[in-house]
Scaffold this motif. Structure first.
Motif, PDB file in Angstrom:
ATOM      1  N   ASP A   1       0.813  -1.218   0.000  1.00 31.87           N
ATOM      2  CA  ASP A   1       0.000   0.000   0.000  1.00 31.87           C
ATOM      3  C   ASP A   1       0.850   1.272   0.000  1.00 31.87           C
ATOM      4  OD1 ASP A   1       0.979   0.112   2.575  1.00 31.87           O
ATOM      5  OD2 ASP A   1      -0.978   0.084   3.540  1.00 31.87           O
ATOM      6  N   ASP A   2       2.168   1.147   0.011  1.00 33.22           N
ATOM      7  CA  ASP A   2       3.104   2.278  -0.009  1.00 33.22           C
ATOM      8  C   ASP A   2       2.980   3.208   1.193  1.00 33.22           C
ATOM      9  OD1 ASP A   2       4.146   1.339  -2.384  1.00 33.22           O
ATOM     10  OD2 ASP A   2       3.051   2.749  -3.650  1.00 33.22           O
ATOM     11  N   SER A   3       2.240   2.809   2.229  1.00 31.21           N
ATOM     12  CA  SER A   3       2.145   3.669   3.406  1.00 31.21           C
ATOM     13  C   SER A   3       2.386   2.912   4.713  1.00 31.21           C
ATOM     14  CB  SER A   3       0.773   4.362   3.456  1.00 31.21           C
ATOM     15  OG  SER A   3      -0.258   3.408   3.613  1.00 31.21           O
ATOM     16  N   THR A   4       2.729   1.635   4.635  1.00 33.16           N
ATOM     17  CA  THR A   4       3.065   0.871   5.830  1.00 33.16           C
ATOM     18  C   THR A   4       4.563   0.615   5.816  1.00 33.16           C
ATOM     19  OG1 THR A   4       0.895  -0.191   5.754  1.00 33.16           O
ATOM     20  CG2 THR A   4       2.549  -1.201   7.180  1.00 33.16           C
ATOM     21  N   PHE A   5       5.219   1.041   6.896  1.00 36.73           N
ATOM     22  CA  PHE A   5       6.675   0.988   6.971  1.00 36.73           C
ATOM     23  C   PHE A   5       7.136   0.201   8.186  1.00 36.73           C
ATOM     24  CE2 PHE A   5       5.601   4.711   4.561  1.00 36.73           C
ATOM     25  CZ  PHE A   5       6.516   4.710   3.523  1.00 36.73           C
ATOM     26  N   VAL A   6       8.349  -0.327   8.109  1.00 32.96           N
ATOM     27  CA  VAL A   6       8.998  -0.957   9.247  1.00 32.96           C
ATOM     28  C   VAL A   6       9.974   0.051   9.840  1.00 32.96           C
ATOM     29  CG1 VAL A   6      10.512  -2.813  10.029  1.00 32.96           C
ATOM     30  CG2 VAL A   6       8.863  -3.252   8.233  1.00 32.96           C
ATOM     31  N   VAL A   7       9.869   0.259  11.139  1.00 32.75           N
ATOM     32  CA  VAL A   7      10.827   1.067  11.884  1.00 32.75           C
ATOM     33  C   VAL A   7      11.472   0.105  12.880  1.00 32.75           C
ATOM     34  CG1 VAL A   7      11.134   2.948  13.523  1.00 32.75           C
ATOM     35  CG2 VAL A   7       9.537   3.201  11.611  1.00 32.75           C
ATOM     36  N   HIS A   8      12.776  -0.048  12.767  1.00 33.06           N
ATOM     37  CA  HIS A   8      13.496  -0.995  13.624  1.00 33.06           C
ATOM     38  C   HIS A   8      13.984  -0.292  14.886  1.00 33.06           C
ATOM     39  CE1 HIS A   8      13.496  -4.160  10.618  1.00 33.06           C
ATOM     40  NE2 HIS A   8      13.845  -3.252   9.726  1.00 33.06           N
TER      41      HIS A   8
END
Length: 152
Positions: free
Chosen positions: A67-74
């Motif tokens: 969806d180009d709007s869900t990201f992974v932040v580690h």
């Protein structure tokens, strides 16, 4: 970078972060009250996420979500799947953080498989310690030649 404007009830503009590549996020102001959780069990990890966002971090697209709007932040111990809304294109203030998932981090973990070609005992499938003490352990339930010779 595509930025989509969203309006909440107070008619304040919020910019949903959308990108198909990783995004370097600058240090940003973010309040704990801006965090929305899909599952309450993630609440205990929110301070780690806030620390990452306040320090600036890399947000990578989630490969299985297109969806180009869900990201992974580690973070240090967790990986957070998030959607982020900022108050400006500079992304120095986060207005809303939606935590979709929170998983234990596997960054830096290496899985090493032994190469069977490197083993010295290629012909032997088990060590001498693994061998049964006598043949009866191998053929349990089967009769060997000695047992067949006994009268019944």
């Amino acid at each position: 970078m595509a930025v989509v404007k969203k309006r909440n009830q107070q008619t304040e503009a919020r910019l949903l972060l959308e990108e198909d590549d990783a995004v370097e996020l600058p240090p940003a102001e973010v309040e704990e009250s801006a965090v929305v959780l899909h599952f309450e069990q993630f609440r205990q990890y929110v301070p780690e996420l806030l620390e990452e966002l306040r320090a600036g971090t890399l947000a990578e697209p989630v490969p299985v979500v297109q969806d180009d709007s869900t990201f992974v932040v580690h973070g240090a111990t967790r990986s957070f799947w998030v959607r982020l809304w900022h108050s400006s294109p500079e992304r120095t203030r986060v207005e809303r953080v939606q935590v979709v998932s929170c998983l234990p981090s596997t960054r830096g973990v290496q899985i090493v498989f032994d190469d069977p070609a490197d083993d010295e005992d290629d012909d032997d499938d088990f060590d001498d310690d693994d061998e049964p003490e006598d043949d009866d352990d191998l053929n349990e339930g089967e009769l060997d030649e000695e047992d067949e010779a006994l009268p019944r």
